[in-house]
Write an enzyme that holds these catalytic residues in place. Structure first.
Site, PDB file in Angstrom:
ATOM      1  N   ARG A 225      -1.847   7.348  10.768  1.00 39.07           N
ATOM      2  CA  ARG A 225      -2.371   8.696  10.532  1.00 39.07           C
ATOM      3  C   ARG A 225      -3.785   8.747  11.097  1.00 39.07           C
ATOM      4  O   ARG A 225      -4.534   7.771  11.005  1.00 39.07           O
ATOM      5  CB  ARG A 225      -2.418   9.017   9.033  1.00 39.07           C
ATOM      6  CG  ARG A 225      -1.093   9.446   8.418  1.00 39.07           C
ATOM      7  CD  ARG A 225      -0.611  10.810   8.895  1.00 39.07           C
ATOM      8  NE  ARG A 225       0.640  11.199   8.258  1.00 39.07           N
ATOM      9  CZ  ARG A 225       1.859  10.902   8.730  1.00 39.07           C
ATOM     10  NH1 ARG A 225       1.990  10.234   9.852  1.00 39.07           N
ATOM     11  NH2 ARG A 225       2.939  11.307   8.081  1.00 39.07           N
ATOM     12  N   GLU A 254      -4.506  17.731  14.482  1.00 41.09           N
ATOM     13  CA  GLU A 254      -3.317  17.842  15.345  1.00 41.09           C
ATOM     14  C   GLU A 254      -2.871  19.293  15.398  1.00 41.09           C
ATOM     15  O   GLU A 254      -2.858  19.955  14.363  1.00 41.09           O
ATOM     16  CB  GLU A 254      -2.185  16.961  14.784  1.00 41.09           C
ATOM     17  CG  GLU A 254      -2.534  15.482  14.860  1.00 41.09           C
ATOM     18  CD  GLU A 254      -1.459  14.557  14.296  1.00 41.09           C
ATOM     19  OE1 GLU A 254      -0.323  15.014  14.093  1.00 41.09           O
ATOM     20  OE2 GLU A 254      -1.768  13.389  14.062  1.00 41.09           O
ATOM     21  N   HIS A 273       2.063  12.803  18.460  1.00 35.89           N
ATOM     22  CA  HIS A 273       2.690  12.436  17.180  1.00 35.89           C
ATOM     23  C   HIS A 273       4.218  12.379  17.357  1.00 35.89           C
ATOM     24  O   HIS A 273       4.968  13.044  16.633  1.00 35.89           O
ATOM     25  CB  HIS A 273       2.313  13.417  16.062  1.00 35.89           C
ATOM     26  CG  HIS A 273       2.512  12.836  14.685  1.00 35.89           C
ATOM     27  ND1 HIS A 273       1.718  13.140  13.613  1.00 35.89           N
ATOM     28  CD2 HIS A 273       3.421  11.933  14.212  1.00 35.89           C
ATOM     29  CE1 HIS A 273       2.133  12.471  12.545  1.00 35.89           C
ATOM     30  NE2 HIS A 273       3.169  11.727  12.878  1.00 35.89           N
TER      31      HIS A 273
HETATM   32  P1  NAD Z   1       6.044   1.745   4.464  1.00 34.77           P
HETATM   33  O1  NAD Z   1       5.851   2.288   3.106  1.00 34.77           O
HETATM   34  O2  NAD Z   1       7.309   1.065   4.813  1.00 34.77           O
HETATM   35  O3  NAD Z   1       4.882   0.693   4.787  1.00 34.77           O
HETATM   36  C1  NAD Z   1       3.541   0.876   4.488  1.00 34.77           C
HETATM   37  C2  NAD Z   1       2.922  -0.502   4.264  1.00 34.77           C
HETATM   38  O4  NAD Z   1       1.513  -0.388   4.169  1.00 34.77           O
HETATM   39  C3  NAD Z   1       3.419  -1.145   2.969  1.00 34.77           C
HETATM   40  O5  NAD Z   1       3.839  -2.448   3.265  1.00 34.77           O
HETATM   41  C4  NAD Z   1       2.178  -1.136   2.090  1.00 34.77           C
HETATM   42  O6  NAD Z   1       2.139  -2.239   1.232  1.00 34.77           O
HETATM   43  C5  NAD Z   1       1.077  -1.211   3.122  1.00 34.77           C
HETATM   44  N1  NAD Z   1      -0.212  -0.762   2.609  1.00 34.77           N
HETATM   45  C6  NAD Z   1      -0.500   0.312   1.852  1.00 34.77           C
HETATM   46  N2  NAD Z   1      -1.808   0.364   1.574  1.00 34.77           N
HETATM   47  C7  NAD Z   1      -2.374  -0.708   2.167  1.00 34.77           C
HETATM   48  C8  NAD Z   1      -3.691  -1.214   2.243  1.00 34.77           C
HETATM   49  N3  NAD Z   1      -4.711  -0.589   1.620  1.00 34.77           N
HETATM   50  N4  NAD Z   1      -3.895  -2.338   2.953  1.00 34.77           N
HETATM   51  C9  NAD Z   1      -2.879  -2.993   3.551  1.00 34.77           C
HETATM   52  N5  NAD Z   1      -1.611  -2.568   3.518  1.00 34.77           N
HETATM   53  C10 NAD Z   1      -1.361  -1.435   2.832  1.00 34.77           C
HETATM   54  O7  NAD Z   1       5.775   2.956   5.445  1.00 34.77           O
HETATM   55  P2  NAD Z   1       6.128   3.022   7.020  1.00 34.77           P
HETATM   56  O8  NAD Z   1       7.448   3.649   7.202  1.00 34.77           O
HETATM   57  O9  NAD Z   1       5.843   1.705   7.629  1.00 34.77           O
HETATM   58  O10 NAD Z   1       5.043   4.071   7.513  1.00 34.77           O
HETATM   59  C11 NAD Z   1       3.652   3.771   7.384  1.00 34.77           C
HETATM   60  C12 NAD Z   1       2.841   4.999   7.729  1.00 34.77           C
HETATM   61  O11 NAD Z   1       2.946   5.252   9.123  1.00 34.77           O
HETATM   62  C13 NAD Z   1       3.336   6.271   7.067  1.00 34.77           C
HETATM   63  O12 NAD Z   1       2.734   6.442   5.800  1.00 34.77           O
HETATM   64  C14 NAD Z   1       2.945   7.344   8.037  1.00 34.77           C
HETATM   65  O13 NAD Z   1       1.659   7.823   7.719  1.00 34.77           O
HETATM   66  C15 NAD Z   1       2.902   6.641   9.373  1.00 34.77           C
HETATM   67  N6  NAD Z   1       4.047   6.996  10.250  1.00 34.77           N
HETATM   68  C16 NAD Z   1       3.788   7.552  11.466  1.00 34.77           C
HETATM   69  C17 NAD Z   1       4.836   7.876  12.320  1.00 34.77           C
HETATM   70  C18 NAD Z   1       4.576   8.493  13.672  1.00 34.77           C
HETATM   71  O14 NAD Z   1       5.375   9.267  14.127  1.00 34.77           O
HETATM   72  N7  NAD Z   1       3.501   8.156  14.339  1.00 34.77           N
HETATM   73  C19 NAD Z   1       6.159   7.626  11.920  1.00 34.77           C
HETATM   74  C20 NAD Z   1       6.397   7.033  10.681  1.00 34.77           C
HETATM   75  C21 NAD Z   1       5.326   6.714   9.856  1.00 34.77           C
END
Ligand code: NAD
Length: 307
Positions: A225, A254, A273
């Site tokens: 993000r 965005e 995105h």
């Molecule tokens: P997920 O829940 O599978 O993984 C998130 C990970 O981050 C978890 O393992 C969690 O423990 C870790 N985490 C949370 N807070 C943390 C911190 N302070 N320090 C270290 N690790 C921490 O989610 P995901 O599917 O992997 O997606 C992650 C993020 O990516 C989403 O929240 C979203 O914002 C973003 N995303 C972007 C796109 C895109 O199109 N660019 C697509 C999917 C997700």
């Protein structure tokens, strides 16, 4: 009450046609229809990309995105509204997109495509291009995205170092650090890739001191993000030559404003995105919704529940 009316909110059209998802779910034993903002009030549950105040009146909201930072989590919890997200499906898509960025930088493809659009036959300098084996990527966040990225990069011969809240190992990563020690792995990595959700703990996680800590020949990648990164500090680091370049899929604002200096920088790849885009998106999101409709009707706990 029992789930009888499921709405597909029109805001999902940012990702796919709402009617495609409604058609995919049409065999479920519930009434599925595409709804505008006013139509939310008639639903027991709604699949949506955006938040609307009318959603406080439904029993269950499903977010088509993994990130739920646009939803008022505490208020939904207080009102007893369930929220589920779409994590678990973006590992391969985002992993391949990130591999694409790294391959572009290593093989100089972004540069050559830019030249070609101006009909210029221009090769890289003799010492510009490189290959990925032997390089190291530090992946910050080891959930679905982080593991998907590590899996694809590992198959390309990239050494993968993960950063998570603990330093417990994971099979996709060659090495692991805890987030408190962030500066250690980012100081040596060729690529630093951000895959954490936006929370109060991660807002502004990458700012001037992190870009200082990174090597000046390293590339920065953000597919998480925009607000996880201090964008002004990133632009300053890029303009000062303190970083080699960046690939960015997400931004503080965005769409990225036309006035942003990021558009102009040669070693910056901007994507809209779209890192997780795939023609399978309807089926991938639909699979989670289908599973939860079935669970809901059996009175079981929902999967991918956030609130
Ligand atoms: P997920 O829940 O599978 O993984 C998130 C990970 O981050 C978890 O393992 C969690 O423990 C870790 N985490 C949370 N807070 C943390 C911190 N302070 N320090 C270290 N690790 C921490 O989610 P995901 O599917 O992997 O997606 C992650 C993020 O990516 C989403 O929240 C979203 O914002 C973003 N995303 C972007 C796109 C895109 O199109 N660019 C697509 C999917 C997700």
């Amino acid at each position: 009450g029992k789930l009888e009316r499921l709405g597909v909110q029109e805001s999902v059209e940012a990702i796919f046609p709402p009617s495609e998802l409604a058609a995919f779910l049409s065999d479920l034993p519930v009434d599925v229809s595409v709804v505008d903002e006013a139509g939310i009030a008639d639903c027991d549950a709604v699949v949506t990309r955006n938040h609307f105040d009318a959603l406080f009146e439904v029993d269950w909201i499903h977010s088509t995105q993994a990130g739920v930072d646009r939803f008022p989590l505490e208020a939904l919890a207080e009102e007893g509204v369930a929220l589920t997200n779409s994590t678990g499906i973006h590992g391969r898509t985002v992993g391949e997109t990130v591999a694409g960025y790294l391959l572009a930088f290593a093989r100089r493809l972004h540069d050559q495509i830019a030249s070609a659009t101006e009909r210029r036959w221009e090769r890289p300098a003799w010492d510009e291009a490189f290959t990925l084996p032997g390089t190291t990527a530090c992946v910050v966040g080891t959930g679905t995205l982080g593991r998907g990225v590590a899996d694809v990069l590992g198959s390309l011969g990239v050494e993968t170092v993960g950063v998570r809240r603990s330093d417990d190992p994971l099979p996709e990563f060659d090495e692991m650090y805890a987030i408190e020690a962030l500066h250690e792995p980012i100081a040596t990595a060729d690529f630093v890739i951000v895959t954490v959700p936006l929370t109060e703990a991660t807002r502004g996680l990458f700012a001037a001191s992190e870009f200082d800590a990174m090597r000046s020949d390293a590339y920065f990648v953000n597919v998480a993000r925009g607000a996880v990164v201090d964008e002004r500090a990133l632009i300053d680091a890029l303009e000062a030559g303190d970083l080699a370049g960046a690939a960015l899929d997400v931004f503080e604002t965005e769409p990225l404003p036309e006035t942003s200096p990021l558009w102009e920088l040669d070693e910056v790849i901007v994507t809209p995105h779209a890192a997780a885009y795939t023609r399978d998106y309807v089926r991938d999101v639909g699979g989670i919704v289908r599973e939860n409709v079935e669970r809901s009707r059996r009175g079981e706990d929902l999967t991918n529940r956030v609130v």
